[in-house]
Scaffold this motif. Sequence first.
Motif, short mmCIF file in Angstrom:
data_model
loop_
_atom_site.label_atom_id
_atom_site.label_comp_id
_atom_site.label_asym_id
_atom_site.label_seq_id
_atom_site.Cartn_x
_atom_site.Cartn_y
_atom_site.Cartn_z
N ARG A 18 0.98 -1.45 0.02
CA ARG A 18 0.16 -0.17 0.36
C ARG A 18 1.01 1.27 -0.18
O ARG A 18 1.62 1.26 1.15
N SER A 20 1.65 5.34 -0.08
CA SER A 20 0.39 6.48 -0.04
C SER A 20 1.59 8.54 0.18
O SER A 20 2.28 8.00 -0.05
N THR A 77 -4.51 12.67 2.95
CA THR A 77 -3.89 11.46 1.93
C THR A 77 -4.41 10.54 1.36
O THR A 77 -5.50 10.21 1.53
N TYR A 79 -3.84 7.01 -1.32
CA TYR A 79 -3.69 5.84 -1.00
C TYR A 79 -3.84 4.93 -2.56
O TYR A 79 -4.73 5.09 -2.89
N GLN A 81 -4.11 1.12 -2.98
CA GLN A 81 -3.50 -0.41 -2.83
C GLN A 81 -3.22 -1.22 -3.70
O GLN A 81 -3.92 -1.38 -4.45
#
Length: 121
Positions: A18, A20, A77, A79, A81
């Motif tokens: 993941r 960020s 933020t 992300y 994945q």
Amino acid sequence: VHLVESGGGVVQAGGSLRLSCAASGFTFDDHAIGWVRQAPGKEREGVSCISSSDGSTYYADSVKGRFTISSDAAKNTVYLQMNSLKPEDTAVYYCALDLMGRLCSDGYDYWGQGTQVTVSS
């Protein structure tokens, strides 16, 4: 404006990571953030992006069904994945900010420093 990526690393094929992208220095509304990757000897590829205004997303065909982009406005933020990783996903992954809120237009105004993702076979 600062964009700081984290979460890269080395993983075996089939594994997950993941990423960020922590953003600062601007308001999070009405912008778009994208993930772009660059592998050695290959053209830069827009992987995924998300609009902060309505949450709409885009995925490149090469990652559809395996990668998921999301955002947390409270944390500024974004992300990424990444599941079912393949050796061909190996690249430096950059997050980038489009101040006009365009989705994956490649007309990014700011870029992070990148994080290396290496997928071993």
